[in-house]
Enzyme design. Structure first.
Site, PDB file in Angstrom:
ATOM      1  N   CYS A   1      13.583  10.817   0.359  1.00 29.98           N
ATOM      2  CA  CYS A   1      12.737   9.835   1.041  1.00 29.98           C
ATOM      3  C   CYS A   1      12.905   8.473   0.361  1.00 29.98           C
ATOM      4  O   CYS A   1      13.567   8.340  -0.664  1.00 29.98           O
ATOM      5  CB  CYS A   1      11.272  10.262   1.036  1.00 29.98           C
ATOM      6  SG  CYS A   1      10.539  10.374  -0.612  1.00 29.98           S
TER       7      CYS A   1
ATOM      8  N   ARG B   1      -3.512  11.028   6.648  1.00 31.99           N
ATOM      9  CA  ARG B   1      -3.951  10.009   5.686  1.00 31.99           C
ATOM     10  C   ARG B   1      -5.062   9.114   6.211  1.00 31.99           C
ATOM     11  O   ARG B   1      -5.785   8.501   5.443  1.00 31.99           O
ATOM     12  CB  ARG B   1      -2.753   9.155   5.255  1.00 31.99           C
ATOM     13  CG  ARG B   1      -1.889   9.872   4.250  1.00 31.99           C
ATOM     14  CD  ARG B   1      -0.644   9.087   3.953  1.00 31.99           C
ATOM     15  NE  ARG B   1       0.260   9.045   5.094  1.00 31.99           N
ATOM     16  CZ  ARG B   1       1.434   8.434   5.078  1.00 31.99           C
ATOM     17  NH1 ARG B   1       1.825   7.796   4.002  1.00 31.99           N
ATOM     18  NH2 ARG B   1       2.211   8.455   6.134  1.00 31.99           N
TER      19      ARG B   1
ATOM     20  N   VAL C   1       0.876  -1.172   0.000  1.00 36.42           N
ATOM     21  CA  VAL C   1       0.000   0.000   0.000  1.00 36.42           C
ATOM     22  C   VAL C   1       0.911   1.218   0.000  1.00 36.42           C
ATOM     23  O   VAL C   1       1.697   1.417   0.930  1.00 36.42           O
ATOM     24  CB  VAL C   1      -0.932   0.012   1.224  1.00 36.42           C
ATOM     25  CG1 VAL C   1      -1.645   1.357   1.330  1.00 36.42           C
ATOM     26  CG2 VAL C   1      -1.960  -1.106   1.113  1.00 36.42           C
TER      27      VAL C   1
ATOM     28  N   ASP D   1       0.250  13.720  10.341  1.00 30.44           N
ATOM     29  CA  ASP D   1      -0.228  12.846   9.267  1.00 30.44           C
ATOM     30  C   ASP D   1      -1.741  13.001   9.157  1.00 30.44           C
ATOM     31  O   ASP D   1      -2.440  13.025  10.178  1.00 30.44           O
ATOM     32  CB  ASP D   1       0.131  11.384   9.591  1.00 30.44           C
ATOM     33  CG  ASP D   1       0.113  10.477   8.370  1.00 30.44           C
ATOM     34  OD1 ASP D   1      -0.887  10.491   7.639  1.00 30.44           O
ATOM     35  OD2 ASP D   1       1.104   9.751   8.158  1.00 30.44           O
TER      36      ASP D   1
ATOM     37  N   LYS E   1      -0.443   1.408   9.136  1.00 33.08           N
ATOM     38  CA  LYS E   1      -1.121   0.601   8.116  1.00 33.08           C
ATOM     39  C   LYS E   1      -1.445  -0.790   8.656  1.00 33.08           C
ATOM     40  O   LYS E   1      -2.551  -1.305   8.473  1.00 33.08           O
ATOM     41  CB  LYS E   1      -0.244   0.498   6.867  1.00 33.08           C
ATOM     42  CG  LYS E   1      -0.050   1.808   6.125  1.00 33.08           C
ATOM     43  CD  LYS E   1       0.927   1.636   4.958  1.00 33.08           C
ATOM     44  CE  LYS E   1       1.165   2.951   4.235  1.00 33.08           C
ATOM     45  NZ  LYS E   1       2.195   2.834   3.174  1.00 33.08           N
TER      46      LYS E   1
ATOM     47  N   GLY F   1       2.188  13.832   0.323  1.00 37.28           N
ATOM     48  CA  GLY F   1       2.731  14.451   1.529  1.00 37.28           C
ATOM     49  C   GLY F   1       1.971  14.112   2.788  1.00 37.28           C
ATOM     50  O   GLY F   1       1.662  14.984   3.595  1.00 37.28           O
TER      51      GLY F   1
ATOM     52  N   GLU G   1       0.978   8.268  -2.318  1.00 33.43           N
ATOM     53  CA  GLU G   1       1.618   9.082  -3.353  1.00 33.43           C
ATOM     54  C   GLU G   1       2.767   9.960  -2.844  1.00 33.43           C
ATOM     55  O   GLU G   1       2.662  10.621  -1.818  1.00 33.43           O
ATOM     56  CB  GLU G   1       0.542   9.979  -3.966  1.00 33.43           C
ATOM     57  CG  GLU G   1       1.016  10.934  -5.035  1.00 33.43           C
ATOM     58  CD  GLU G   1      -0.111  11.826  -5.519  1.00 33.43           C
ATOM     59  OE1 GLU G   1      -0.061  12.236  -6.689  1.00 33.43           O
ATOM     60  OE2 GLU G   1      -1.045  12.106  -4.742  1.00 33.43           O
TER      61      GLU G   1
END
Length: 413
Positions: A253, A326, A238, A324, A353, A285, A241
């Site tokens: 990175c 996400r 997973v 974060d 995750k 990001g 982007e």
């Protein structure tokens, strides 16, 4: 209502003569079509419109006279190149809340309504292609991958099936997933988009929202129709982007190296008779955006003492207010859509995750770290920061031994 936001009056057109949306119903017809078209407002039964973030470009095309506002798509020969589902998880309203599991079957399941003039559009498309990355040629040259003429070819081409997925949010399910009230979720979505979608607060009867955000692309390796079968082994990456690394090879990175490594693992699994899957999310990001990411890069590089692991995440929070955004709580939905209950090789060392998957009832058998030699020199601080945060380790357990991973804040790679 916040004093700085004014809700203008607007038509309260309601869908007429159409079945209500029964999220989690066992068939597409029982669930009902999702109608986000603007060509017939009285038929709409969702908040927002199709195409996610690209809906703004469509609006501009209409304004510029390049697109007729009442254009209806012709779905001839657009059916999925490979069949996906249905899987039992589609009928569980708590398993899938951020995408439409029936979204790729619209032209088939609702052909009678489309023929009757109702503007129903797919939110998922499935096709086939080949991909090629220089890293795969390097893996062939190094002997890590061997072309088989079926999945992987001598020139580095890899046969894949691709699926593009637009976000579809079932608001009661989203609220439940985050442990908040649906009314509070609607209010925040309304206010934090400066009132872009008044229906969020004026139409509680509309339970589905098509948010103006990026979706995801899935890359399948091997026979994806085996997914959902208990004996099918699955390898997965997973990947969220990172344009600078993924496309342009920026060395600050580990994103592109981890993506390439994940694809390599997926190819291996396909060659062994299993299925490989790369989930590519549009969450640049850490979903903070590329402008914020570049500001953080400057802040990290210019601080006294230089770029340091111990201040890596703090500088992000100083600029963005959070580390974060996400929200991996929604990430497992795609696995439920695919009928996946177990991932045998998981190309990630992220607790964020991993914990989201296991909380959703998906077993992760092996977590695969990025090989140390693939980490760019300038990205070393990233890995060190993750190790310092206590959630990432490059250690691989010896054969037959279980790897114990450290617990920590769960910041993602």
């Amino acid at each position: 209502m916040s004093s700085h936001i004014v809700l203008n009056s607007h038509p309260r057109a309601r869908a007429s003569g159409l079945p209500a949306i029964a999220w989690g119903a066992p068939s597409a017809r029982e669930r009902g079509p999702l109608i986000g078209s603007l060509s017939a407002p009285e038929q709409r039964n969702v908040i927002g419109t199709h195409s996610g973030a690209y809906s703004v470009y469509r609006a501009l095309a209409v304004a510029a006279g390049n697109l007729q506002r009442d254009h209806r798509p012709d779905f001839s020969n657009t059916a999925p190149a490979v069949n996906i589902g249905p899987h039992p998880q589609w009928a569980d309203p708590e398993r899938i809340v951020s995408l439409d599991p029936w979204g790729h079957r619209v032209a088939e399941d609702h052909a009678h309504l489309i023929a009757a003039g109702i503007d129903i559009r797919p939110t998922i498309a499935v096709t086939k292609a080949h991909i090629n990355m220089p890293e795969l040629k390097d893996a062939i040259a190094a002997g890590r991958l061997t072309p088989d003429g079926v999945n992987l070819f001598d020139n580095g081409d890899v046969k894949v099936t691709k699926a593009a997925v637009d976000p579809v949010w079932y608001l009661p399910g989203i609220a439940q997933r985050f442990g908040i009230q649906e009314s509070g979720l609607r209010r925040a979505l309304f206010e934090q988009t400066a009132g872009m979608f008044p229906d969020l607060v004026t139409r509680p009867d509309l339970k589905v929202f098509l948010p103006p955000i990026g979706g995801m692309t899935l890359y399948f390796f091997g026979d994806l129709e085996k997914l959902g079968e208990a004996e099918t082994k699955v390898a997965c990456r997973v990947h969220d982007e990172c344009n600078g690394s993924d496309v342009f090879g920026s060395d600050i990175c580990t994103c592109r190296p981890y993506l390439a490594h994940g694809i390599e693992i997926c190819i291996e699994m396909a060659q062994q008779g299993g299925v490989g899957l790369v989930v590519y999310n549009r969450k640049e990001g850490r979903a903070l955006g590329e402008v914020t990411k570049f500001l953080v890069y400057n802040a990290r590089k210019r601080q006294v003492g230089g770029d340091r692991a111990e201040t890596y995440f703090a500088r992000t929070e100083c600029v963005a207010g959070v580390q974060d955004m996400r929200f991996q709580e929604l990430m497992p939905d795609v696995f439920h859509w695919l009928g996946i209950r177990r991932i045998d090789r998981w190309a990630s060392m992220s607790d964020m995750k991993h914990n989201a998957l296991t909380a959703a009832g998906i077993d992760v058998i092996e977590r695969v770290p990025i090989p140390d030699e693939l980490i760019p020199a300038d990205a070393r601080v990233e890995i060190d920061a993750k190790m310092a945060a206590g959630y990432y380790t490059p250690t691989v357990a010896p054969a037959g031994e279980e790897l114990t991973l450290p617990k920590g804040r769960g910041l993602d790679e």
